[in-house]
Design an enzyme around this catalytic site. Structure first.
Site, short mmCIF file in Angstrom:
data_model
loop_
_atom_site.label_atom_id
_atom_site.label_comp_id
_atom_site.label_asym_id
_atom_site.label_seq_id
_atom_site.Cartn_x
_atom_site.Cartn_y
_atom_site.Cartn_z
N HIS A 38 0.88 -0.96 -0.06
CA HIS A 38 0.07 0.10 -0.10
C HIS A 38 0.97 1.33 -0.33
CE1 HIS A 38 -3.92 1.99 1.81
NE2 HIS A 38 -3.23 2.82 1.18
N HIS A 40 1.27 4.89 -2.28
CA HIS A 40 1.15 5.87 -3.60
C HIS A 40 2.10 6.44 -3.94
CE1 HIS A 40 -3.28 5.54 -2.38
NE2 HIS A 40 -2.85 5.25 -1.11
N GLU A 221 -11.28 3.42 6.18
CA GLU A 221 -10.25 4.30 6.48
C GLU A 221 -10.84 5.42 7.20
OE1 GLU A 221 -8.29 6.51 3.48
OE2 GLU A 221 -6.60 7.22 4.90
N ASP A 299 1.79 4.04 2.94
CA ASP A 299 0.98 4.77 2.25
C ASP A 299 1.69 5.93 1.44
OD1 ASP A 299 -1.90 5.34 1.60
OD2 ASP A 299 -2.41 5.98 3.66
N1 HPA Z 1 -6.60 7.28 1.35
C1 HPA Z 1 -7.27 7.62 0.33
N2 HPA Z 1 -6.69 8.28 -0.75
C2 HPA Z 1 -5.34 8.40 -0.85
C3 HPA Z 1 -4.58 8.11 0.30
C4 HPA Z 1 -5.18 7.75 1.55
O1 HPA Z 1 -4.95 7.17 2.55
N3 HPA Z 1 -3.33 8.24 0.11
C5 HPA Z 1 -3.22 8.87 -1.43
N4 HPA Z 1 -4.38 8.76 -1.89
ZN ZN Z 2 -3.79 4.91 0.52
#
Ligand code: HPA
Ligand code: ZN
Length: 355
Positions: A38, A40, A221, A299
């Site tokens: 996970h 980005h 989340e 993340d």
């Molecule tokens: N959540 C949702 N969208 C996202 C996140 C996240 O933690 N990080 C980058 N885009």
């Molecule tokens: Zn994410």
């Protein structure tokens, strides 16, 4: 007097023993092979690289220094982060920029002994600014090929749809991905969660599956357990990204266990975005104790204060994770990856040998 001296001695011995064990666990965290599922890629844009790319591309950013950027990274929820994250991504223009961004992340991964990564990218963040889809994916892909050869790190690429945009935009993005099927293993769903349920993208995900893409989605989340149910039932996801709110629904926990659905948990992210007040309050250990397949990920490490090892080390200290917990977390990450069964076994055998 004697008694109190005696007591304080015992205390000293205990402290020594504990600190020795903690340092041993931290060494183990550093040296064990790890997978990250996970991440980005736009969230790995460090302030220094942001400045460098802004200069190279002659783009104005609303910050005068790296320090000013870092002080701006104080978030009170997901949206307050996303506003800054999309702003930062505007410095990414050329294929070389996407290569440099990805290569920088892979070098950090090497330092952390991460041997396998599954990288999210958000094409709409770029195509909506007039940047070509092909250039984005080609830059990222070139970096992962180089990392396979030169760093011994394997990677997969997952394309995320931005859930605050409409279905039509997601369909258009899926269309653009079709000529890059060889480079993209799956599709995901990210961006603002509350108010944008997975059901909005059921048809797009169906089409993606028909085209052979695997599916994952951010859910639970900030959003409620219902969004996790929808991701499972409608989007047929292989993993839930985050998913920490699942504990609010016992039936959902049972379903995740029955179907062996992994949760790609991101502890430092959750604290930065105020999902949990402090790392000590994080439910990672509870998820493991419930028998769920959870693992740790970073993340958006450039925004949330650390890469994979920092996440694991800070969790170990805040939650008193044992050697066995760490072993479980790292095995879970390989088990939940999109590697072949043979590759999974190779890494899990190594972990079993080491720990
Ligand atoms: N959540 C949702 N969208 C996202 C996140 C996240 O933690 N990080 C980058 N885009
Ligand atoms: Zn994410």
């Amino acid at each position: 007097m004697l008694i109190s001296l005696y007591n304080s001695n015992i205390c000293l011995i205990n402290t020594k023993t504990e600190s020795y064990e903690v340092s041993e666990i931290i060494e183990l965290i550093k040296k064990v092979p790890k997978a990250e599922l996970h991440l980005h890629i736009e969230g790995s844009l460090e302030p220094e690289l942001m400045f460098g790319l802004a200069k190279r591309n002659k783009i104005k950013i609303p910050f005068r220094s790296v320090d000013e950027i870092k002080t701006a990274y104080n978030f009170h929820n997901l949206q307050s982060f996303l506003d800054i994250y999309y702003q930062g991504a505007k410095v990414l223009i050329s294929e070389q920029d996407f290569f440099d961004l990805t290569w920088a992340y892979l070098l950090k991964s090497k330092e952390d002994n991460v041997v396998h990564t599954e990288i999210f990218f958000d094409p709409q963040t770029h195509t909506d600014r007039g940047i070509k889809f092909d250039l984005v994916i080609n830059g990222i892909h070139r970096a992962i090929l180089k990392a396979e050869k030169e760093l011994g790190i394997s990677s997969k690429i997952i394309m995320c749809f931005l859930r605050h945009l409409d279905e039509q935009s997601a369909f258009k993005t899926l269309d653009q991905a079709l000529t890059h099927k060889d480079k993209i293993i799956g599709v995901g769903l990210d961006s603002s969660e509350v108010g944008y349920p997975p059901s909005k993208f059921e048809r797009v995900f169906n089409k993606a599956m028909e085209e052979g893409f695997l599916t994952v989605a951010h859910a639970g989340e900030e959003g409620p357990p219902e969004y996790i149910w929808e991701a499972l039932d409608l989007l047929k996801v292989k993993r839930i990204d985050h998913g920490v709110r699942c504990l609010e629904d016992e039936k959902l926990v049972q379903r995740l266990k029955d179907d062996q659905i992994p949760l790609t948990v991101c502890p430092l992210s959750n604290v930065k975005l105020c999902i949990f007040k402090k790392l000590k309050d994080h439910n990672l250990k509870k998820l493991l104790n419930k028998g769920l397949i959870a693992m740790v990920n970073s993340d958006d490490p450039a925004y949330f204060g650390g890469y994979l090892n920092t996440n694991l080390i800070e969790c170990q200290m805040a939650l008193n994770l044992t050697k066995e917990d760490i072993k479980r977390l790292v095995i879970n990450s390989f088990r939940s990856s999109f590697l072949s069964e043979d590759e999974k076994k190779k890494w899990i055998d190594q972990i079993n040998y080491l720990v």
